[in-house]
Enzyme design. Structure first.
Site, PDB file in Angstrom:
ATOM      1  CG  ASP A 135      -4.353  -1.322   3.222  1.00 49.15           C
ATOM      2  OD1 ASP A 135      -4.599  -1.244   2.006  1.00 49.15           O
ATOM      3  OD2 ASP A 135      -3.775  -0.428   3.863  1.00 49.15           O
ATOM      4  CG  ASP A 143      -1.766   1.200   1.332  1.00 50.85           C
ATOM      5  OD1 ASP A 143      -2.360   1.581   0.309  1.00 50.85           O
ATOM      6  OD2 ASP A 143      -1.850   1.790   2.426  1.00 50.85           O
TER       7      ASP A 143
END
Length: 618
Positions: A518, A318
């Site tokens: 996430d 990420d």
């Protein structure tokens, strides 16, 4: 502040039982030898046999329990060797095997206890009370009553009970309990300090960011407890080796008996076949590796996660909060003719004191960094997610996006943008109906981002994918600067899961993230890594590995530890079992009597366990 409980180690019933069995086996061996030396051979044989029985009975109980769970453990061989020794009148050899087995169990518990020392030390540091500033002065209150916004007094030597921001000019903090850093850090006013760290300088005030139950330290303690209760798949893999090793042992011992007609040959094979290298070496190396990582601020939730971390070949990262700091900072300010940049920023930041938007906080911090005097705004009207307008020092000030700003302009006033790059997020500032300035905001890369990408490749990561919910224009500079292999932008949480699943075709996947969005991808990956120091609780709870310190370079350290632990475990198993098999062959051929074989196997066991403990060291 009081402590929740005594930090002295508590002996578990299993630990006490192992000590008792070891004492019986060792005491029986010594007593039997003394009787033998004074001519009491018969009494010595009885004592050796009697000292073997408690260990054998305890082992049989463990075997029955394992078989009920469907596990065919390698302990069966140890039970067979002790039983055969007693049946064939080799009570001394049986006593030595019993001592070997009880000693191995004791060494395993000792190794496990030493390996967990860095992790369990966290559990004894939880505070129960704290000094809080109130209307009547300082008062000592339970930490459960602390809420966001409370101002606490942290005295020298005290452990911070909650996460908070420094409300004094400075604070000196020892972060070693969480990060492993030997040197203290000095925090300035408004810097964030994490619970579980220790004040080592002068007393200071701390403004609580969240209750103690939601603090980073409380989450870490919960994660530590969960990690301690996990069982490594490597141990289960060792159990699966039991079938072929047991078959090999029975084949050699039975073959030696049938070929020579001597049951002592079979007993000698059983004695040296006791597979402590496989039973003990793998879990000791795994637990040692987990402990080593914890000392560096990386919590690995069990042996399975450690192994998966070492096998990872594809990294899906990420961007926000992982490669970047995850919060906006002022990068550039443009002032229209007739306006001064600092004055524009001062007025905008003064107005933003009334807003909770993340961009507002960034403007306030930028103004404070320039030592600008902020005024109190009045007549405030905020449109959620768009902007706000109010009065500051007699000026009507509006702060927000372009669409919001257009609605605040006087008729005929122009609105236009300076030449900021398309990747920059901008805020318009309108003063008295005129576009006075535009501020560009950015989320800067972590200082260690470039280094960690290089170290990940050196650690065996062959492909790195940046998966972000940001626009491609925002993420492209990061990809170019860090030489990342692939960019996937504008992703939803489900899109990130799809990226992880697609990447798995090229090898085991490691996903690294910090946000709630996430969490699904972290769960889908072969090993999920969460930025636990500042990330969302959902990501930390879902992930297999949690970085307890806000440093992504520790991930490369953890991968190195995973590789080394697996290598040491495999080395211990191969060498230990190889020596055991050679000793079994020698025993089958009549070159190694039961007693000497038992002593040799004891030496092999101690050697492989000590070798596995090397995973504790850097």
């Amino acid at each position: 502040m009081e402590r929740e409980h005594d930090t002295r180690p508590v002996r578990s019933p299993i630990w006490s039982s192992n000590i008792a069995l070891l004492g019986v086996a060792l005491g029986g061996l010594v007593a039997g030898l003394l009787l033998y030396l004074v001519g009491g051979r018969g009494s010595a044989e009885f004592v050796w046999g009697f000292a073997t029985l408690p260990v054998l009975l305890s082992l049989l109980v463990q075997i029955v329990t394992s078989l009920r769970r469907g596990d065919a453990g390698l302990d069966i061989i140890a039970a067979l060797s002790m039983s055969a020794a007693l049946a064939f009148g080799e009570s001394l050899a049986g006593n030595v095997v019993a001592l070997m087995y009880a000693g191995g169990q004791y060494l395993e518990n000792y190794a496990e206890g030493r390996a967990r020392r860095e992790m369990t030390a966290l559990l004894g540091r939880v505070a129960r009370t704290v000094m809080r500033h109130g209307s009547g002065g300082l008062e000592e209150v339970p930490i459960e009553t602390v809420v966001q916004g409370d101002t606490l007094l942290i005295r020298q030597g005290e452990v911070l009970p909650v996460d908070g921001t420094i409300a004094s000019d400075s604070a000196m903090i020892d972060t070693s309990a969480l990060t492993g850093e030997a040197l203290p850090v000095t925090l300035a006013r408004h810097d964030e300090a994490l619970s579980g760290t220790t004040a080592i300088g002068a007393s200071f005030d701390l403004v609580a960011l969240r209750p103690a139950a939601d603090s980073a330290y409380a989450a870490i303690v919960r994660l530590v407890e969960a990690a301690q209760n996990s069982k490594a798949p490597a141990v289960r893999l060792a159990d699966r080796y039991a079938l072929w090793f047991l078959a090999l042992t029975l084949l050699l011992s039975g073959g030696a008996w049938i070929w020579t007609g001597d049951p002592i040959r079979a007993l000698a094979v059983l004695v040296v076949a006791t597979p402590c290298p496989l039973i003990l070496a793998v879990p000791v190396a795994i637990i040692a590796g987990i402990s080593r990582a914890a000392k560096l601020g990386v919590l690995i939730k069990g042996g399975g996660a450690l192994e998966a971390l070492g096998r990872a070949r594809i990294a899906v990262l990420d961007k926000t909060g992982t490669l970047t700091h995850g919060h906006a900072e002022l990068s550039q300010i443009w002032a229209a003719p007739g306006f001064q940049a600092d004055e524009i920023l001062r007025l905008a930041a003064s107005l933003d004191q009334a807003s909770t938007h993340v961009m507002a906080d960034a403007l306030i911090q930028a103004a404070q960094a320039r030592s600008l005097r902020l005024s109190t705004p009045t007549d405030i009207n905020e449109t959620a997610g768009a902007g706000l307008v109010g009065t500051v020092d007699g000026h009507v000030v509006a702060v927000g996006g372009s669409a919001f700003a257009r609605g605040q302009l006087k008729p005929g006033a122009r609105i236009w943008k300076p030449g900021f790059p398309g990747s920059a997020a901008t805020i318009d500032i309108v003063i008295d109906g005129v576009l006075a300035g535009v501020v560009a905001m950015s989320d800067p890369l972590r200082a260690d981002a470039t280094t960690v990408i290089q170290r990940l490749r050196s650690a065996g990561i062959s492909r790195i994918v940046l998966a972000t919910g940001d626009r491609a224009a925002v993420a492209q500079p990061v990809v170019r600067l860090l030489a990342i292999d692939e960019l996937r932008a504008d992703l939803t949480p489900q899109d990130k899961v799809d990226v992880v699943i697609a990447a798995r075709s090229a090898g085991p996947v490691m996903m690294v993230g910090d946000g709630v969005n996430d969490a699904p991808a972290l769960a889908a990956a072969d090993v999920g890594v969460a930025m636990g120091a500042r990330g969302a609780a959902a990501s930390s709870e879902t992930a297999d590995v949690v970085l307890l310190v806000d440093r992504i370079d520790r991930l490369a350290d953890a991968i190195g530890i995973a590789h080394r632990s697996a290598k040491i475990a495999l080395q211990s198993v191969v060498v230990g079992l190889g020596l055991s098999i050679l000793a079994m062959i020698a025993a089958a051929l009549g070159y190694l009597p039961p007693l000497q074989g038992a002593l040799l196997q004891e030496a092999i066991d101690v050697a492989v366990i000590l070798n596995a403990l090397r995973a504790l060291r850097a």
